[in-house]
Design an enzyme around this catalytic site. Sequence first.
Site, PDB file in Angstrom:
ATOM      1  N   ASN A   1       0.857  -1.181   0.000  1.00 41.55           N
ATOM      2  CA  ASN A   1       0.000   0.000   0.000  1.00 41.55           C
ATOM      3  C   ASN A   1       0.889   1.226   0.000  1.00 41.55           C
ATOM      4  O   ASN A   1       1.324   1.709   1.050  1.00 41.55           O
ATOM      5  CB  ASN A   1      -0.908  -0.007   1.230  1.00 41.55           C
ATOM      6  CG  ASN A   1      -1.940  -1.104   1.141  1.00 41.55           C
ATOM      7  OD1 ASN A   1      -2.915  -0.983   0.398  1.00 41.55           O
ATOM      8  ND2 ASN A   1      -1.698  -2.195   1.853  1.00 41.55           N
ATOM      9  N   GLU A   2       1.154   1.714  -1.177  1.00 41.28           N
ATOM     10  CA  GLU A   2       2.066   2.838  -1.344  1.00 41.28           C
ATOM     11  C   GLU A   2       1.380   4.131  -0.909  1.00 41.28           C
ATOM     12  O   GLU A   2       0.160   4.163  -0.742  1.00 41.28           O
ATOM     13  CB  GLU A   2       2.468   2.950  -2.824  1.00 41.28           C
ATOM     14  CG  GLU A   2       3.249   1.757  -3.342  1.00 41.28           C
ATOM     15  CD  GLU A   2       4.703   1.722  -2.863  1.00 41.28           C
ATOM     16  OE1 GLU A   2       5.026   2.361  -1.858  1.00 41.28           O
ATOM     17  OE2 GLU A   2       5.506   1.026  -3.513  1.00 41.28           O
TER      18      GLU A   2
END
Length: 634
Positions: free
Chosen positions: A157-158
């Site tokens: 989850n950037e």
Amino acid sequence: MNEFTEREQITTNIYEDADRACGFVADAIERLLRERQSQGKSAVLGLATGSTPVRLYRELIRRHREEGLSFANVVTFNLDEYYGLEGTHPESYRRFMQDQLFDHVDLDPEKTHVPDGTVEREDVFASCRRYEEKIEEVGGIDIQILGIGRTGHIGFNEPGSGPESRTRLVTLDTLTRRDAARDFLGEENVPRHAITMGVGTILDARVVYLLAWGDSKAGVISESVEGQPSASIPASFLQLHKDCVFCVDGGAASQLTRVRYPWLVGPVEWSPSLVRKAVTWLAQKVQKPVLKLVDEDYSENGMADLLTERGSSYELNIDLFNQTQHTITGWPGGKPGADDTNRPESASPYPKRVLVLSPEPLDDVSCMGGTLHRLANQGHEVTVAYMTSGNLAVPDTEVRRTIELIIELGEGHEDQAEVSFARCVQRQLEEKGQFGLDTAEIRRLKGLIRRGEVRSSALMLGLTVDHLTFLDLPFYEEGRYRRFNVGEEDVNRMHALLEEVQPHQIFVTGENHDPLSIPALCFGVLRDAMEKSSDSEWRASCNVWLYRGPGGEWEAHEIDMAVPLSPSEFENKIQGIYQHQSQRSQSPSLAKNGAGNTWNVASELNHSTAQVYDQLGLPEYEAIEGFKKWSLNR
Ligand code: GLP
């Protein structure tokens, strides 16, 4: 909670080392597993990849083998998988989990789940939905293990991922891809996309443990724990979870307010090192040279008690000024015949036998190239030992160029051993393709390429080529990034070198690094080898100097020896770095925050240390290389 942890929005346990932290998490997992077993129920674990959880998995395997901990009732769900990789690919997370945990415990293979990276693009959405449903069907995740990426990501989850996000296909951030470049032998081979559980999926787990080691994670840890929850650091959304614990080592905790600026949050014991840290910080904060700090500066910045304890700012200022000034020396091996009362290194013996340890080729010159030059110039007997061959970091293109050269040179002499070796490597390169593992021959040639670079770099620094030693430690030759295993033979080789050189001085790095990183593993090898030499005569008078390591530099208050470089010495060092041609697009660990490259990171660091000294009111130098003294008895 107390005044020190008040700012922390997530429970954060700081451990002496990663093993102790892993012990704590392994205990929690063991309790869950045994409790469920006694109830005849299953336990659901959410698992992570990366080097961070490897020690936890090793501990779980140990408990399985030695203490009968069974995983028969366990269901697992992994956070993520690279999109486009088969589960058999050496860098796929499925394969990683098989190697690091699944194949070593009694888990039912049917009960292990890793997102499928091979589904067709149009089926990805349905496949992700199905992953979420499977988690729900088994009653949700009981314990979720997390690592953290340098962008503050959890799973994949950037930045930009919100707390509602669910399992989905994502595009990887540049820094994340660069961090993975070594695993894939080049950034261009790193997949651009991945499938990851969402932040929302993670937040649904009943208990979450996030693990982090080493100071490269310190910034994102403090932002996640003390900052506002925000999509720019997805791990900060863990603040919304009521049962989440961050388990970190000293390095990863080093930017938390209670560790970094304890005097700002509560009463402290003013040890000499804390006073040095605080006054150095104060001068930088109010942007004044140390000798110009006044009582108000102290009292307005949370240091009134220190002022009362010491009487006046004058005393404090002069103490710090002298202390910092005494760190500066142009004689890193000690100045022969000089009064050394206030010098970092002793005047005698002269010349000294100096052992410089470089975990991989290039670490030595990029971190202490100027100091190496001085040591050699000042007549010391300098041995540089390259602990690993560094062959994993050589791109295939370099090998192709070299074999083409050998083959061309050998035209008409096809029966020569070199030519047939080159042809053999050429064939192996074709067979392995873009993602295959390097054969022993390819790795050998890559290692030789790096040796050549080391030699020309050493010549720039005035070192004697005969005094370069290549240890080629087996843990590296037989391993891969993020899963190295140090053994007895590694320590024996190091021990033999120590006994041969019997150094008066050792320069080394790796303290406070991620424990599975190459510098940290090499540091561990040295520590164990020194232990073996504890009765040797040389040990009693040997000073160990720590350089910070690739991509970093000590902060001013940590430096015990500051070696200034003139503009021409600095230029010479840069030329030394340039000789490592195969590394021009490699060494992602040297590239900070996604900017810069191998070549200019070293120069930025040395310039900025010099600027800090200048700002503190000490002499203005072009560049400084800093070293911290390591106590053998720690
Ligand atoms: C990858 C993984 C993350 C992991 C991160 C850090 O991005 N998807 O789950 O936390 O790497 O890896 P390491 O533990 O090797 O520092």
